[in-house]
Write a protein that holds these residues in place. Structure first.
Motif, PDB file in Angstrom:
ATOM      1  N   UNK A 203      23.324  31.443  85.135  1.00 12.03           N
ATOM      2  CA  UNK A 203      24.289  30.418  84.721  1.00 12.03           C
ATOM      3  C   UNK A 203      24.290  29.263  85.709  1.00 12.03           C
ATOM      4  N   UNK A 204      24.253  29.576  86.997  1.00 12.88           N
ATOM      5  CA  UNK A 204      24.216  28.538  88.025  1.00 12.88           C
ATOM      6  C   UNK A 204      22.980  27.661  87.867  1.00 12.88           C
ATOM      7  N   UNK A 205      21.812  28.281  87.741  1.00 14.00           N
ATOM      8  CA  UNK A 205      20.575  27.519  87.604  1.00 14.00           C
ATOM      9  C   UNK A 205      20.532  26.696  86.331  1.00 14.00           C
ATOM     10  N   UNK A 206      21.076  27.261  85.252  1.00 15.56           N
ATOM     11  CA  UNK A 206      21.126  26.547  83.970  1.00 15.56           C
ATOM     12  C   UNK A 206      21.973  25.288  84.085  1.00 15.56           C
ATOM     13  N   UNK A 207      23.159  25.417  84.665  1.00 10.81           N
ATOM     14  CA  UNK A 207      24.060  24.269  84.777  1.00 10.81           C
ATOM     15  C   UNK A 207      23.550  23.248  85.789  1.00 10.81           C
ATOM     16  N   UNK A 208      23.006  23.698  86.912  1.00  8.06           N
ATOM     17  CA  UNK A 208      22.500  22.761  87.913  1.00  8.06           C
ATOM     18  C   UNK A 208      21.281  21.991  87.404  1.00  8.06           C
ATOM     19  N   UNK A 209      20.497  22.624  86.537  1.00 10.25           N
ATOM     20  CA  UNK A 209      19.317  21.949  86.009  1.00 10.25           C
ATOM     21  C   UNK A 209      19.521  21.363  84.630  1.00 10.25           C
ATOM     22  N   UNK A 210      20.792  21.295  84.184  1.00  7.72           N
ATOM     23  CA  UNK A 210      21.054  20.928  82.798  1.00  7.72           C
ATOM     24  C   UNK A 210      20.667  19.485  82.487  1.00  7.72           C
ATOM     25  N   UNK A 211      20.936  18.590  83.388  1.00  9.92           N
ATOM     26  CA  UNK A 211      20.660  17.173  83.119  1.00  9.92           C
ATOM     27  C   UNK A 211      19.180  16.928  82.845  1.00  9.92           C
ATOM     28  N   UNK A 212      18.314  17.692  83.510  1.00 14.49           N
ATOM     29  CA  UNK A 212      16.870  17.543  83.285  1.00 14.49           C
ATOM     30  C   UNK A 212      16.344  18.535  82.258  1.00 14.49           C
ATOM     31  N   UNK A 213      17.263  19.282  81.616  1.00  9.89           N
ATOM     32  CA  UNK A 213      16.898  20.235  80.564  1.00  9.89           C
ATOM     33  C   UNK A 213      15.862  21.236  81.060  1.00  9.89           C
ATOM     34  N   UNK A 214      16.115  21.778  82.240  1.00 11.21           N
ATOM     35  CA  UNK A 214      15.178  22.740  82.820  1.00 11.21           C
ATOM     36  C   UNK A 214      15.051  23.982  81.949  1.00 11.21           C
ATOM     37  N   UNK A 215      16.170  24.410  81.341  1.00  6.70           N
ATOM     38  CA  UNK A 215      16.153  25.602  80.496  1.00  6.70           C
ATOM     39  C   UNK A 215      16.717  25.267  79.119  1.00  6.70           C
TER      40      UNK A 215
ATOM     41  N   UNK B 168      30.738  23.983  88.479  1.00 12.18           N
ATOM     42  CA  UNK B 168      29.665  23.212  87.860  1.00 12.18           C
ATOM     43  C   UNK B 168      29.969  22.853  86.416  1.00 12.18           C
ATOM     44  N   UNK B 169      30.556  23.793  85.670  1.00 11.80           N
ATOM     45  CA  UNK B 169      30.739  23.586  84.236  1.00 11.80           C
ATOM     46  C   UNK B 169      31.685  22.425  83.939  1.00 11.80           C
ATOM     47  N   UNK B 170      32.557  22.110  84.895  1.00 10.77           N
ATOM     48  CA  UNK B 170      33.504  21.014  84.706  1.00 10.77           C
ATOM     49  C   UNK B 170      32.841  19.648  84.821  1.00 10.77           C
ATOM     50  N   UNK B 171      31.647  19.616  85.389  1.00 11.97           N
ATOM     51  CA  UNK B 171      30.984  18.342  85.644  1.00 11.97           C
ATOM     52  C   UNK B 171      29.649  18.192  84.916  1.00 11.97           C
ATOM     53  N   UNK B 172      29.375  19.097  83.989  1.00 12.20           N
ATOM     54  CA  UNK B 172      28.125  19.062  83.233  1.00 12.20           C
ATOM     55  C   UNK B 172      28.468  18.829  81.764  1.00 12.20           C
TER      56      UNK B 172
END
Length: 299
Positions: A168-180, A221-225
């Motif tokens: 979940x951490x990696x998904x949200x941290x990489x969300x802007x670049x659509x890593x997953x 993280x989820x509050x800012x993604x």
């Protein structure tokens, strides 16, 4: 990257690999399952085989989920590869918990980049899992031909316990670049800043400054993604999990998602009678596999 062993499993092959990591400055082990579609002799496949990354929990190695979660059946069913990284750097030169406990140090890297000595030298698991390892696997498997396996673009992530947190951490941290393309978790630690397992790890790896912890806490993280489209996070947890109330607390992620774009898009399924074991994980792997297959364009 060195091939340590290959095993026939279901319709494909489990490849056990090791390599020298520039992130952790150690030798790292990783298991990769290549589904039956990888070995198909016909030319029906029009694009590279996508990947699901599975992050394991405390004390685990790449072998635990490879042997107990039964992902291989689902990988063959839908046509995705599986990547099973290790949970931490290892070796005599790698700092460990001075109290030799099982929930910190080797086997418990928490998928973050440590900033505190003596852990900062080797415990760079966030960079390893999300940046170095995909590139290393791509170079190894696709070096002599057009890419047959997609480790970089069409990738989903999941995990169990500490690994569920890491997913979940990696998904949200990489969300802007659509890593997953999608994320799911089995019994994850959703708010490590406020539960004992996470507090111990964050203090040891990141120091006492709680502001530094927020960069790796899914509830922060989820509050800012900002969510896009119909993206969802799927979570299963057993109501007889002995760690549910003290360490996991999935309801905290639902609370954090309120009044954000993720409200109603984080699905927590509390299932009756299940604990924290791989009996639990393997039971719900088929549902998670279907969830990811849809997001990877396989259904």
């Amino acid at each position: 990257m060195n091939v340590v062993k290959e095993l026939s499993v279901c319709g494909g092959r489990l490849v056990k690999l090791s390599h020298n990591s520039t992130s952790t400055k150690t030798c790292m082990n990783v298991n990769v399952y290549l589904p039956k579609q990888y070995y198909a002799q016909d030319s029906s496949r029009s694009r590279p085989i996508p990947t699901v990354v599975y992050l394991s929990g405390l004390t685990c190695t790449p072998d635990n989920a490879s042997e107990k979660a039964f992902w291989q059946f689902q990988a063959d069913k839908y046509g995705f590869a599986m990547v099973f990284p290790d949970t931490s750097p290892r070796g005599d030169q790698v700092a460990n918990d001075p109290e030799d406990s099982w929930d910190f140090g080797q086997g418990a890297g928490f998928y973050l980049n440590a900033t505190q000595d003596p852990y900062a030298q080797h415990y760079q698991m966030y960079d390893y899992v999300h940046k170095e390892l995909p590139q290393t696997l791509d170079a190894h498997f696709n070096k002599n031909a057009a890419a047959e396996l997609d480790f970089l673009d069409n990738v989903a992530i999941t995990g169990h316990s500490m690994g569920g947190y890491g997913a979940i951490c990696g998904y949200l941290k990489g969300y802007a670049e659509r890593r997953y393309k999608s994320c799911s978790a089995f019994a994850p630690i959703v708010n490590p800043s406020n539960v004992p397992w996470g507090q111990k790890a964050f203090k040891g790896y990141l120091g006492d400054e709680r502001a530094q912890w927020q960069a790796y806490d899914p509830c922060a993280l989820i509050k800012n993604v900002k969510r896009v489209g119909d993206d969802k996070v799927l979570i299963h947890v057993g109501d007889e999990d002995p760690f549910l109330e003290k360490h996991l607390r999935p309801e905290l992620l639902l609370e954090a998602a309120k009044s954000t774009s993720w409200e109603n898009y984080v699905q927590v399924k509390k299932v009756h009678g299940f604990d924290h074991s791989y009996y639990f994980v393997s039971t719900f792997v088929p549902e998670h596999a279907e969830f990811h297959a849809k997001n990877l364009g396989l259904i």
